[in-house]
Design an enzyme around this catalytic site. Structure first.
Site, PDB file in Angstrom:
ATOM      1  CE  LYS A  14      34.069 -15.547  30.306  1.00  0.00           C
ATOM      2  NZ  LYS A  14      33.907 -14.125  30.110  1.00  0.00           N
ATOM      3  CB  THR A  15      33.449 -17.057  36.994  1.00  0.00           C
ATOM      4  OG1 THR A  15      34.507 -16.733  36.105  1.00  0.00           O
ATOM      5  CG2 THR A  15      33.991 -17.874  38.145  1.00  0.00           C
ATOM      6  CD  GLU A  64      35.000 -18.569  33.440  1.00  0.00           C
ATOM      7  OE1 GLU A  64      34.957 -19.155  34.542  1.00  0.00           O
ATOM      8  OE2 GLU A  64      35.434 -17.417  33.307  1.00  0.00           O
TER       9      GLU A  64
END
Ligand code: EPU
Length: 765
Positions: free
Chosen positions: A128-129, A173
């Site tokens: 995600k990051t 995110e």
């Protein structure tokens, strides 16, 4: 727990100005939110029990930071936002609740801020990051001025969160760990992957899929989803406006001809049958190609031309702690990664392996007791690509310790799976030592985990910078090791590690090392055969030089004189004398040490002592300059040669006298007999105490009845009272306690102050 809050939150947070307090502001998600709120013009305060670099940066931007949680902290606030990690009895929360203040969870606040723009939510278990950072970067380069919120420091974006009033989009995110992902109503969503995770919160995979299904239903625009993840395709099957991406033939946006290199990947991109072009990604790993395909799909659909997307992907750099290179040289590569789920660990190790270094050494810190328990079996299978794994204890995050759940259970699972290079090191602060001591040229070292394991890699990286410089000094023929256990280099077999263990082979290299240590302000300690040394359990910080081999082991004979390097054993001088017909040196057979130690201590045996035979000493001073001095220029004492307190011996010349071989043999035999009959063969440091004027120390200890006295595995020899022997596995602390016990008894019962002959060095354990 959220108080009723009937306001238009998006308006309150993005178009009005308020006093807002954040509880748990130091957390990676909360600090990003604080940054956004400050940029939006609010008066922001926050409390946390820890401060971080990020809170310090935010303070410069106007955050009122409280270093602990006190009920009055939020008294003036119009609104309180709290992290999921904050317990319900937190004093700030309790008082906000009592005074009826509006309260929001982090995700609710973020979702509201996103609601003021066209939201793009990046969701999934892994990546995600990186993917949200990549999305924000590509859209920014595409001229869309996106605002963003990402859960880690992102060097290429400048900060982890930013509000850009010029643009329409907000990239965030989404955190699925606590179910709050269902708070979001984005325009677009990008779903990376779905699998079992956070089983402390979710009952099972079905519960996780349900939350994702809710998010998808709440997404007003397009859902971009991985075509390669079965759980994702299953969850997205009924999605009306879905666009898929990945490696599968069925994907709408497809990556083909993927060429993975050490730190980059090249691939071709197709949109259905149309070839969009070639992309180059300067972050490693197939999983990142996959992430990039999601970003390409999304950015293309938002109207960014492919050549712009490709150009910005080429420039993209990693988020912190995502395959972050901490140190790189020809010999070593040190990489830190946030991976803490078995799938992530496998992906990171696959990437590491593809780099093609000789071995992969990993340090792994399990994250959360709940995950450790739930996924222990999967963790056991995740390390196949690592040659060696050091597992440390669990980083609890906000979870309370669970009895019996330690890093050991993960280490055991990895072993049970048949891995042969696994160890458990419960002391986190020692992990860098375990891994560092194994290092060999060609190794890649990887720190893995979401806690603070990266600090261990940073320590190793800092020491490696110094070590590599010293390696250059000693050259190929010399040796250098980090954190070398000194128990391996002392005859007593106790002692912690040397921070830097260096073996020069030439006088020139030794002199250069001395100068280097002086310049770099590093302590330097010289160790010979370690036969008269008690190193404490904490080891020796700085550089430990062990001159041996090369120049230092040489023995040259000239008439009745023998010149030997400091690394040569005293025994060998006695034997060289026998071969050359030089007598008077036989007593040296009884000393276990080398020339260096013999000189330093003016060692003795059989009534003789070193300097009775020494005619010349060559040494280096504290600046590395060489000197040669004759015996009459030297100040020598009983068991002490003070010159070597600050200077470093290189070699010495000993004089004997011409003697018949039989005579020499006879005297060597006498010495051997004396040793065999009066001294133990067990591991020891020779005599522990100096003899006193009134009585030999061994006799005194004997008379005090202390033979066989012991502390742990340290024991006074039954053969000779001045020897303490290691019965196997003794610690320096035990040795020192026994020494104190003997000294105390000598003082009390005989009024004698015993002085140690053995040198005691290093730091307590
Ligand atoms: N003695 C006892 N009980 C004992 C030990 C010794 O009564 O448990 C008596 C002996 O019988 C002897 C006297 O004490 O009458 C001295 O003992 P020893 O002859 O063994 O010599 P030392 O003084 O204890 C010195 C060196 C040794 C060296 C020997 C042999 C010192 C501190 N020690 O020992 O050196 O090997 O002579 O020549 O000078 C060392 O320095 O590490 C070392 C081993």
């Amino acid at each position: 727990m959220t108080a009723a809050f009937d306001l238009d939150l998006a308006k309150v947070l993005t178009r009005e100005r308020h006093k807002i307090h954040l509880v748990g502001v130091a957390g990676s998600g909360m600090s990003g939110l604080a940054a956004l709120l400050l940029e939006l013009g609010h008066e922001v305060s926050g409390s946390d029990k820890i401060s971080t670099q990020e809170t310090t940066r935010l303070q410069r931007l106007g955050l009122h930071f409280h270093g602990q949680h006190r009920s009055e902290d939020a008294a003036a606030a119009d609104l309180v936002i709290f992290s999921s990690a904050i317990k319900t009895d937190n004093p700030v929360l309790a008082s906000a609740r009592d005074t009826g203040k509006p309260m929001l969870r982090r995700a609710e606040a973020l979702a509201a801020i996103m609601g003021a723009k066209r939201g793009i939510l990046i969701a999934g278990m892994h990546g995600k990051t990186t993917t949200s950072a990549m999305t924000a970067h590509v859209l920014r380069e595409g001229g869309l001025h996106p605002s963003h919120y990402v859960g880690a420091e992102i060097p290429i974006l400048g900060t982890n969160a930013h509000w850009d009033a010029r643009g329409d989009y907000f990239v965030a995110e989404g955190d699925e760990s606590d179910g709050t992902i269902a708070c979001f109503h984005p325009e677009h969503a990008l779903i990376l992957n779905i699998e079992e995770e956070h089983l402390d919160f979710y009952a099972d995979l079905a519960a996780i899929e349900k939350v994702f299904a809710a998010l998808i239903a709440q997404t007003s625009g397009t859902v971009f989803y991985s075509a390669d993840d079965l759980n994702v395709t299953h969850t997205c099957r009924s999605c009306k406006r879905g666009i898929s991406y990945g490696f599968s033939d069925k994907a709408d946006y497809r990556g083909v001809d993927i060429k993975l290199k050490d730190f980059s990947s090249a691939f071709s991109v197709f949109h259905r049958d149309e070839r969009l072009g070639e992309a180059l990604l300067n972050v490693p790993g197939q999983h990142n190609v996959h992430n990039a395909l999601g970003v390409i799909a999304l950015a293309t659909e938002l109207g960014v031309p492919f050549d712009k997307i490709a150009a910005s992907l080429r420039k993209f750099q990693h988020a912190r702690r995502r395959f972050e290179i901490k140190y790189a040289s020809e010999r070593f590569l040190l990489v830190d990664d946030y991976a803490h789920h078995p799938t992530e660990i496998r992906a990171t190790l696959t990437t590491a392996k593809s780099i093609g270094r000789k071995r992969i050494l990993t340090m792994f810190q399990p994250h959360r007791y709940s995950r450790t328990t739930a996924l222990r079996k999967q963790f056991g299978l995740a390390f196949d690509d690592a040659d060696c794994v050091v597992v440390t204890d669990v980083y609890g995050s906000n979870e309370a310790p669970v009895p019996g759940v330690t890093g050991q259970i993960i280490a055991d699972e990895i072993v049970a799976h048949g891995h042969r290079g696994v160890s458990y090191q419960p002391r986190l602060e020692w992990v860098h030592r375990n891994v560092g001591n194994m290092l060999d040229s060609g190794d890649l070292v990887l720190s893995l985990g979401a806690g603070n394991i990266h600090e261990q890699l940073s320590i190793l990286a800092a020491d490696l910078v110094v070590a590599e410089k010293m390696k250059e000094i000693v050259g190929e023929e010399g040796d250098l090791r980090l954190y070398e256990p000194l128990s391996k280099h002392t005859t007593l077999r106790v002692g912690g590690p040397a921070q830097f263990w260096v073996e020069p082979r030439t006088e020139k290299a030794f002199a250069e090392l001395i100068r280097f240590c002086r310049r770099e302000n590093l302590a330097l300690f010289v160790i010979g055969r370690g036969s008269n040394l008690l190193v404490r359990d904490g080891g020796i910080g700085g550089v430990v030089v062990h001159p041996c081999g090369g120049d230092f082991d040489k023995i040259d004979i000239d008439g009745d004189k023998i010149t030997a390097g400091v690394g040569a054993k005293l025994k060998e001088i006695a034997y060289a004398g026998r071969t050359a017909g030089i007598g008077g040196l036989e007593w040296m057979e009884g000393i276990p040490g080398a020339v260096g130690g013999g000189l330093r201590m003016n060692a003795g045996a059989m009534g003789a002592q070193t300097f009775e035979n020494v005619v010349r000493v060559r040494y280096l001073d504290a600046e590395g300059n060489p000197y040669t001095k004759n015996r009459d220029e030297l100040d020598v004492r009983y068991r002490n040669f003070p010159l070597l307190e600050k200077n470093f011996a290189v070699s010495a010349t000993f004089r004997g006298h011409a003697a018949m071989r039989d005579e020499i043999e006879r005297r060597l035999g006498e010495s051997q007999d004396k040793r065999r009959t009066s001294q133990p063969i067990a591991k020891s440091a020779g005599c522990i105490f100096k003899n006193t004027d009134s009585i030999p120390a061994g006799k005194l200890v004997d008379e005090l009845g202390l033979k066989n006295a012991r502390v742990g595995k340290a024991r006074v020899s039954e053969v000779h009272g001045n020897f303490i022997v290691n019965d196997g596995g003794a610690t320096a602390a035990e040795m020192l306690e026994l020494i104190e016990k003997i000294k105390g008894a000598a003082r009390e019962k005989r009024g004698i102050e015993l002085e140690t002959e053995v040198q005691i060095v290093g730091e307590p354990g």
